[in-house]
Design a protein around this motif. Sequence first.
Motif, PDB file in Angstrom:
ATOM      1  N   GLN A   1       0.807  -1.218   0.000  1.00  0.00           N
ATOM      2  CA  GLN A   1       0.000   0.000   0.000  1.00  0.00           C
ATOM      3  C   GLN A   1       0.841   1.269   0.000  1.00  0.00           C
ATOM      4  O   GLN A   1       0.363   2.341  -0.378  1.00  0.00           O
ATOM      5  CB  GLN A   1      -0.944   0.005   1.208  1.00  0.00           C
ATOM      6  CG  GLN A   1      -2.036  -1.051   1.109  1.00  0.00           C
ATOM      7  CD  GLN A   1      -3.015  -1.017   2.267  1.00  0.00           C
ATOM      8  OE1 GLN A   1      -4.008  -1.740   2.256  1.00  0.00           O
ATOM      9  NE2 GLN A   1      -2.756  -0.205   3.263  1.00  0.00           N
ATOM     10  N   GLY A   2       2.054   1.185   0.529  1.00  0.00           N
ATOM     11  CA  GLY A   2       2.922   2.351   0.501  1.00  0.00           C
ATOM     12  C   GLY A   2       2.949   3.108   1.815  1.00  0.00           C
ATOM     13  O   GLY A   2       2.361   2.705   2.816  1.00  0.00           O
ATOM     14  N   ARG A   3       3.616   4.221   1.761  1.00  0.00           N
ATOM     15  CA  ARG A   3       4.025   4.908   2.995  1.00  0.00           C
ATOM     16  C   ARG A   3       2.893   5.435   3.864  1.00  0.00           C
ATOM     17  O   ARG A   3       3.078   5.596   5.065  1.00  0.00           O
ATOM     18  CB  ARG A   3       5.017   6.016   2.682  1.00  0.00           C
ATOM     19  CG  ARG A   3       4.511   7.073   1.715  1.00  0.00           C
ATOM     20  CD  ARG A   3       5.694   7.957   1.293  1.00  0.00           C
ATOM     21  NE  ARG A   3       6.232   8.680   2.438  1.00  0.00           N
ATOM     22  CZ  ARG A   3       5.822   9.904   2.800  1.00  0.00           C
ATOM     23  NH1 ARG A   3       4.905  10.538   2.107  1.00  0.00           N
ATOM     24  NH2 ARG A   3       6.350  10.504   3.848  1.00  0.00           N
ATOM     25  N   SER A   4       1.727   5.711   3.310  1.00  0.00           N
ATOM     26  CA  SER A   4       0.634   6.186   4.177  1.00  0.00           C
ATOM     27  C   SER A   4       0.143   5.079   5.105  1.00  0.00           C
ATOM     28  O   SER A   4      -0.648   5.331   6.001  1.00  0.00           O
ATOM     29  CB  SER A   4      -0.541   6.705   3.335  1.00  0.00           C
ATOM     30  OG  SER A   4      -1.191   5.631   2.677  1.00  0.00           O
ATOM     31  N   SER A   5       0.619   3.850   4.916  1.00  0.00           N
ATOM     32  CA  SER A   5       0.102   2.712   5.668  1.00  0.00           C
ATOM     33  C   SER A   5       0.956   2.318   6.858  1.00  0.00           C
ATOM     34  O   SER A   5       0.699   1.285   7.475  1.00  0.00           O
ATOM     35  CB  SER A   5      -0.015   1.494   4.739  1.00  0.00           C
ATOM     36  OG  SER A   5      -0.822   1.793   3.634  1.00  0.00           O
ATOM     37  N   HIS A   6       1.956   3.086   7.193  1.00  0.00           N
ATOM     38  CA  HIS A   6       2.772   2.712   8.354  1.00  0.00           C
ATOM     39  C   HIS A   6       1.888   2.632   9.594  1.00  0.00           C
ATOM     40  O   HIS A   6       0.910   3.370   9.739  1.00  0.00           O
ATOM     41  CB  HIS A   6       3.897   3.726   8.561  1.00  0.00           C
ATOM     42  CG  HIS A   6       3.410   5.116   8.891  1.00  0.00           C
ATOM     43  ND1 HIS A   6       3.182   5.553  10.183  1.00  0.00           N
ATOM     44  CD2 HIS A   6       3.066   6.145   8.079  1.00  0.00           C
ATOM     45  CE1 HIS A   6       2.744   6.805  10.153  1.00  0.00           C
ATOM     46  NE2 HIS A   6       2.659   7.192   8.890  1.00  0.00           N
TER      47      HIS A   6
END
Lengths: 325, 325, 325, 325
Positions: C194-199
């Motif tokens: 999903q990428g970095r917004s999903s941390h």
Amino acid sequence: MSPAELDRTDPTGAIAAAAKRTSNRGRWGADDVLGTLNFLDEAKRVEGAGLVRRGVSFSLAQRFDADGPQNGWRRRTNPVHTMLSSGLDAEFGPEEFPHGLGGADDVIFMPLQASTQWDGLGHIFDHGQAYNGRRASQVVTSEGDRLTGIETVADRIAGRGVLLDVGRAFGTDGELPDGFAITADHLDGTIAAQGRSSHVGRGDLLLIRTGQLARARRNGWGDYAGGAAPGLSFTTADWLHGSEIAGVATDTWGFEVRPNEFDVAFQPLHQVVIPHIGLFIGEMWDLDALAADCASDGAFDFFLAAAPLPVTGAVGAPVNPIAVK
Amino acid sequence: MSPAELDRTDPTGAIAAAAKRTSNRGRWGADDVLGTLNFLDEAKRVEGAGLVRRGVSFSLAQRFDADGPQNGWRRRTNPVHTMLSSGLDAEFGPEEFPHGLGGADDVIFMPLQASTQWDGLGHIFDHGQAYNGRRASQVVTSEGDRLTGIETVADRIAGRGVLLDVGRAFGTDGELPDGFAITADHLDGTIAAQGRSSHVGRGDLLLIRTGQLARARRNGWGDYAGGAAPGLSFTTADWLHGSEIAGVATDTWGFEVRPNEFDVAFQPLHQVVIPHIGLFIGEMWDLDALAADCASDGAFDFFLAAAPLPVTGAVGAPVNPIAVK
Amino acid sequence: MSPAELDRTDPTGAIAAAAKRTSNRGRWGADDVLGTLNFLDEAKRVEGAGLVRRGVSFSLAQRFDADGPQNGWRRRTNPVHTMLSSGLDAEFGPEEFPHGLGGADDVIFMPLQASTQWDGLGHIFDHGQAYNGRRASQVVTSEGDRLTGIETVADRIAGRGVLLDVGRAFGTDGELPDGFAITADHLDGTIAAQGRSSHVGRGDLLLIRTGQLARARRNGWGDYAGGAAPGLSFTTADWLHGSEIAGVATDTWGFEVRPNEFDVAFQPLHQVVIPHIGLFIGEMWDLDALAADCASDGAFDFFLAAAPLPVTGAVGAPVNPIAVK
Amino acid sequence: MSPAELDRTDPTGAIAAAAKRTSNRGRWGADDVLGTLNFLDEAKRVEGAGLVRRGVSFSLAQRFDADGPQNGWRRRTNPVHTMLSSGLDAEFGPEEFPHGLGGADDVIFMPLQASTQWDGLGHIFDHGQAYNGRRASQVVTSEGDRLTGIETVADRIAGRGVLLDVGRAFGTDGELPDGFAITADHLDGTIAAQGRSSHVGRGDLLLIRTGQLARARRNGWGDYAGGAAPGLSFTTADWLHGSEIAGVATDTWGFEVRPNEFDVAFQPLHQVVIPHIGLFIGEMWDLDALAADCASDGAFDFFLAAAPLPVTGAVGAPVNPIAVK
């Protein structure tokens, strides 16, 4: 024992002593779930049916609705009755059924002891013990009464009923004042006053009228639930035990006199009669119409069918008792 | 009329014709709220009481609990019974009362027709009309049945009961198959087979056993509510009317045969017997134990007390009927 | 630990070991009632609010009605909603109010965990122990949860939400099959995909989508409640603990994979995460619309306000969570 | 218009005139179901989120329990919360689950407007007409609100909230007396007194504090429900309409001043604002903690998420509103 002999400072001692004198523990075996309903046998039902002469019938239930005796105390509300569909839907709403069929349907939410009811044997405990010496925790869990749920007596409670109208015998205009403690003497005196149809004995279903319900209806319920009321004296435990009655009901919220007869107490007679005597207690019965008829014709006994709604595991259950004379 | 004569495509016409033949509208005056219970008079109660010989009693109610016949259809759930306090609280919880008193208490939520019950006269309408030609909207609003609420018959339903065990007379192992339509011939045939204690007439409370409840209990409820079942044929409307019975109950969810006997229909017999005949119908009664006893001693009539819980304005109400022989 | 390493015959041992590794007992003091909500601080709310860019909002609640996931098991019905008065009464019924006022009003009966909800810390016990090592009997009586009732977190649950759409990442057409156990690897893989917004980290409110709700809605509920479903593997306990999330919710009835990953077991992951980690678990959330939006714009975090209805003493409570992006 | 200009004998005329001046009928099309929530757009949510500075959060809900403002009037009880199982069962009851798992579970019965809630657009009718000129009977039947049920706004109510603490501005010790009618002048005066963070305009969610809840909690509920209380004057209808707010809530049972400002009337302002303005009204919100914070830091606006429980067809619904500053 008379009320004057009670030590008002020691309900615990009084309860223990009365329990010892009146206990039916083990009387019908270790597995018994019927308590005093063991006294109500088939012969008693035949006797009761024999009392039907005119065929007149009386409902001894209050109406179950929002205008009732509960005030929210201990989460006991009055019954809340709502409709799933009504005649308005049938006449004006969207069509639900073919060929012009319309239907109304309804639901209820209510505490099982909100109105006219029987206490089950799992309703009251003495120091963590239920009827027949069982541990309370083994009898009634969050799933209900696993042994003495009201359904166990679903087919039992029909037989000879007898009314003691103590309100008429000892009250004013048929009503005992709040706080009036009915003693064994009052019970015996009422029997004597009413005459021979009022004898009370083994297997009978005893109805005791105080007249307080008439007053509550006239004046509004107010803080009725748990408030001051006439009722049985703690000292009647021995009389109730010795009579070998199958059950007893009154026209009050709490069966026993309120305030109770000790300085600090709550329903001490319950603590003796349910777990120790195994007695079935009815509360908030409406005895007024029946009592008027009995006063009129002088016959105070009748056939009584008072089968509780058999809610599985219930520790009390609503009932519409029918007396037939 | 026999089922073969029914036009399966025209329930509306069949209902209208049957309604015309069987209507009791106005029979007991414009203000009547009792319908066929007018037939149940004091003499009938005396007759019923006279049938008590052995004093044996039977509860005809199913147990009210979560393991019941409802499946959520039309928001009808099974009863949900919960505890306000339990024996666990009394034994292990915080102390609530003085002198070692412990108590258990409970509440219930349930559709009033969730289990063993009487339909009230406000339960069913025909083209927006209730019993006695009243407008449905004038009788049952969101506040309940304002005229014919079940409380109006609270003191009535006690008298002579008679069981027709059609399951034993015409079924296999005492059970009629699902979809079996009981006709007038079956009813008359059962009376003939059972013998003289089974006569049915004015003021009687008729119980009709199909055996389906025994099957449902054995196999689990499944989709019982509204599903296929034996029951009365639409064509029995005339028989029910002509017999002048006070009430009739079966051991099924829906009283009449399911699926119904028209191509597209829902409970057409209800649409005749409630708003037009004014007949009191009981559903989901448990007749098995009583039926076994009747088969054993050959006596199919008895005293029956079946007083519904008098919920004000209810269009149906739970009941624990008691039969005494 | 991977699911393959689980000894399927020993849930008790696995639970004890996981509990030992992940326990937060005492972490916030002996009196703590907030558990992992301690991680959700004011800075996290500021961070969450900063994620609102377009102002679009999503309700993550299912509709509360009769067409829901419950089937009566363990007395859990779907919500029953009834009217106290309706528009039909207002337009056609008796006049209740002056000057043409009409009103409709309604009531509900429902299990608090009937639909979209938060589990409270009093919902699950391990060998009689509740969160923070308290005795279960001291925490939750028949009067409800006396210490960790859901009302204690009434003002807490608002902050940064993050969605892990495992259904989209590892399923077919966005749905994981029933019985699919989501492992730590799946969670990490979804984050990576999903990428970095999903941390995911301390104080976050984690939403895990399996896609099963979409399937249940498409196919009907059937025996959904307690039946087979995708969900978290027992082995995610360490991941859930180590992430220091404040709460976690899924779109399934039971949060963890069903059937569970032991031969004989019932919700073993609950037994670790609630009483030992003190983790707040949400169930039956509707994540589909939010997930579609996240898939579309690539932003998987958002402001989330999910304040449970503060029913005093409740061990679980319904909620209408709102996500704002 | 000032209260002094009201003709106390003519509520019908006053309502009709106010309705004509303020009607939003048709403003958002014939099919609209959102009313004033149309004003709450995405930009407003972005604006609201921008008000979160410290990250502090406040629940604006009362606790839902038996100690609440209802007294049984119109069948509105306080919520009744009961346990399906408790920690006592888990610790001392029969074993229900494997591997030492224990669980507690609960149910609730409550009127949907028992405590902190939003009125839906189907709650109030004017002469049989609902919002947008619809016939009441076409909108709300016994099955609930078919068009404007509260679920239609499940995802809407999150945006900029603003508190007008009229109690602090015009009361004594922060409380207005019962019967105090809040006028447009009081609202404008409060805005002026509180300063620039208190501006009220299109799409805002307005909270009006009277201080009466603080008094009710201090003195006990008594006959609160429907009794005397401060609240909005009938004359504020134009102000409420002109402000183009999305919703408005107060800390009282009835929103408008009680007794109402006509000789014989019941909630006349409701009759204007719901069916004609289409305004969402909240009642029995607990604004005290938020108000204290606003008074302290001088910032009277904040992010507000107040999503009602989406009970399908409900004409009102409970909510736990969260304000974040």
